[in-house]
Design an enzyme around this catalytic site. Structure first.
Site, mmCIF file in Angstrom:
data_model
loop_
_atom_site.group_PDB
_atom_site.id
_atom_site.type_symbol
_atom_site.label_atom_id
_atom_site.label_comp_id
_atom_site.label_asym_id
_atom_site.label_seq_id
_atom_site.Cartn_x
_atom_site.Cartn_y
_atom_site.Cartn_z
ATOM 1 N N GLY A 42 0.830 -1.215 0.000
ATOM 2 C CA GLY A 42 0.000 0.000 0.000
ATOM 3 C C GLY A 42 0.856 1.253 0.000
ATOM 4 N N GLY A 218 6.221 -6.147 -20.178
ATOM 5 C CA GLY A 218 5.235 -5.060 -20.137
ATOM 6 C C GLY A 218 3.929 -5.494 -19.506
ATOM 7 N N ASP A 240 16.963 -4.535 -9.264
ATOM 8 C CA ASP A 240 16.158 -5.012 -8.122
ATOM 9 C C ASP A 240 14.689 -4.808 -8.484
ATOM 10 O OD1 ASP A 240 14.882 -5.521 -5.748
ATOM 11 O OD2 ASP A 240 15.927 -3.991 -4.586
ATOM 12 N N ASP A 246 4.057 -2.761 -7.381
ATOM 13 C CA ASP A 246 3.437 -1.687 -6.579
ATOM 14 C C ASP A 246 3.591 -0.342 -7.284
ATOM 15 O OD1 ASP A 246 3.143 -3.735 -4.770
ATOM 16 O OD2 ASP A 246 4.849 -3.130 -3.543
HETATM 17 P P1 ATP Z 1 7.108 -7.492 -8.038
HETATM 18 O O1 ATP Z 1 6.486 -8.631 -7.277
HETATM 19 O O2 ATP Z 1 8.558 -7.697 -8.418
HETATM 20 O O3 ATP Z 1 6.861 -6.157 -7.444
HETATM 21 P P2 ATP Z 1 5.079 -8.171 -9.928
HETATM 22 O O4 ATP Z 1 5.338 -9.630 -10.080
HETATM 23 O O5 ATP Z 1 3.896 -7.738 -9.169
HETATM 24 O O6 ATP Z 1 6.382 -7.419 -9.449
HETATM 25 P P3 ATP Z 1 5.786 -7.646 -12.703
HETATM 26 O O7 ATP Z 1 4.887 -8.065 -13.785
HETATM 27 O O8 ATP Z 1 7.034 -8.438 -12.472
HETATM 28 O O9 ATP Z 1 4.903 -7.514 -11.379
HETATM 29 O O10 ATP Z 1 6.241 -6.132 -12.921
HETATM 30 C C1 ATP Z 1 5.308 -5.071 -12.943
HETATM 31 C C2 ATP Z 1 5.641 -4.114 -14.061
HETATM 32 O O11 ATP Z 1 6.948 -3.595 -13.859
HETATM 33 C C3 ATP Z 1 5.681 -4.761 -15.445
HETATM 34 O O12 ATP Z 1 4.393 -4.724 -16.037
HETATM 35 C C4 ATP Z 1 6.673 -3.867 -16.185
HETATM 36 O O13 ATP Z 1 6.001 -2.733 -16.677
HETATM 37 C C5 ATP Z 1 7.641 -3.447 -15.087
HETATM 38 N N1 ATP Z 1 8.822 -4.337 -15.040
HETATM 39 C C6 ATP Z 1 9.067 -5.343 -14.186
HETATM 40 N N2 ATP Z 1 10.250 -5.949 -14.438
HETATM 41 C C7 ATP Z 1 10.781 -5.294 -15.490
HETATM 42 C C8 ATP Z 1 11.998 -5.417 -16.250
HETATM 43 N N3 ATP Z 1 12.910 -6.363 -15.963
HETATM 44 N N4 ATP Z 1 12.200 -4.565 -17.271
HETATM 45 C C9 ATP Z 1 11.297 -3.603 -17.584
HETATM 46 N N5 ATP Z 1 10.129 -3.436 -16.908
HETATM 47 C C10 ATP Z 1 9.872 -4.254 -15.883
#
Ligand code: ATP
Length: 297
Positions: A42, A218, A240, A246
């Site tokens: 949050g 994406g 990282d 979030d």
């Molecule tokens: P996390 O748990 O690591 O916070 P998540 O699993 O909820 O992330 P992801 O789909 O991994 O969500 O990432 C969210 C968004 O962040 C993606 O839709 C993308 O836009 C951006 N993103 C994440 N990783 C990358 C990357 N390696 N390169 C570019 N954009 C990224």
């Protein structure tokens, strides 16, 4: 247009240690220096919404009466988040114990503490009722997600980032305008493993709009009665990925609040999240709108 975003969710202090490998049961290993940084889904999203600009952002959550609470309030306020309605309760501020192995893999235990004691007050409900976008996640009691959705005004959007993954009861599905999930959460909620387009189609039977985030690939934006749209990832050297999801959700909420359409808001959110993964930390990694615009040049 300046919109209003209210984030109803968790705030945690992240206690992070680099380890040569994650310990097994009964094992003790030596790690690196302890880092103590502001986090929690949050609070991370609220910081991202505020830094995105164009939206007046309030964080509604519960903190303890301890030093961790001071650290979180300072981080939220530094980003320009309104903290006047944060509840203080007689429980330790939420804490996440995080070990990070050399390949960047995290192992996390969350002690919810104050987050589990969140009970919306009349003034918090009133602020929610003025919001254009209400954003919640699942690190707070599900009843508070219900209460936040019930408090929103007609025309406002209730957005749920369904993380950490859990099944949702029918009344919660019915209260949502937009669901944001990563691929794993989408598969859990759809009770099937399939391509993102198929998962989105299954989820659209329960909610009018879905965004599935796809890491470096994406995101996929899907709305009832429209063709789904793929928003390509922005190419970066990831350092990282903590808090990428979030950041994405917070910037998406701010974009919607200032009148962007869903695909436009997802594009902005992806650009901000991509920049966030090039920096260490959760809230500390969230870029400002100026930094996002600069990186897009
Ligand atoms: P996390 O748990 O690591 O916070 P998540 O699993 O909820 O992330 P992801 O789909 O991994 O969500 O990432 C969210 C968004 O962040 C993606 O839709 C993308 O836009 C951006 N993103 C994440 N990783 C990358 C990357 N390696 N390169 C570019 N954009 C990224």
């Amino acid at each position: 247009m300046t919109g209003q975003v209210v984030v109803v969710g968790s705030a945690n202090v992240d206690l992070v240690v680099d380890v040569p490998r994650h310990p097994g049961g009964g094992e003790t290993i030596l790690g690196g220096d302890l880092r103590r940084t502001p986090g929690g889904k949050g609070a991370n999203s609220a910081v991202a919404a505020a830094r995105a600009g164009g939206a007046d952002t309030t964080f509604v959550g519960a903190l303890g009466r301890d030093e961790s609470a001071d650290l979180l309030l300072a981080s939220l306020e530094r980003a320009g988040v309104r903290t006047d309605l944060v509840s203080r309760v007689d429980a330790p501020t939420g804490t996440a114990l995080i070990t990070v192995s050399p390949d960047g893999e995290n192992a996390i235990v969350v002690a919810p503490g104050a987050n589990a004691r969140l009970e919306l007050t009349a003034t918090q409900v009133e602020r929610i009722a003025h919001a254009d976008v209400v954003l919640a996640q699942l690190e707070i009691p599900l009843d508070m997600v219900r209460a936040a959705a019930a408090a929103r005004r007609p025309g406002a959007r209730m957005v749920l980032n369904a993380a950490p993954s859990q099944d949702l009861p029918g009344d919660v599905w019915a209260a949502l305008d937009l669901l944001v999930v990563n691929e794993y959460e989408a598969a859990d909620l759809a009770h099937t493993q399939a391509a993102p387009e198929e998962l989105a189609a299954a989820l659209l039977e329960r909610v009018p709009a879905v965004v599935i985030t796809l890491g470096a690939e994406g995101s996929l934006v899907a709305q009832r009665d429209r063709e789904p749209v793929r928003v390509p990832g922005v190419k970066v050297a990831a350092v990282d990925t903590t808090g990428a999801g979030d950041t994405f959700c917070g910037v998406l909420a701010a974009g919607l609040a200032r009148g962007l359409d869903l695909a436009g808001a997802a594009r902005l959110a992806g650009a901000a999240a991509a920049l966030a993964v090039t920096r260490p930390g959760a809230q500390d990694a969230v870029p400002t709108v100026a930094e996002v615009e600069e990186s897009a040049k």
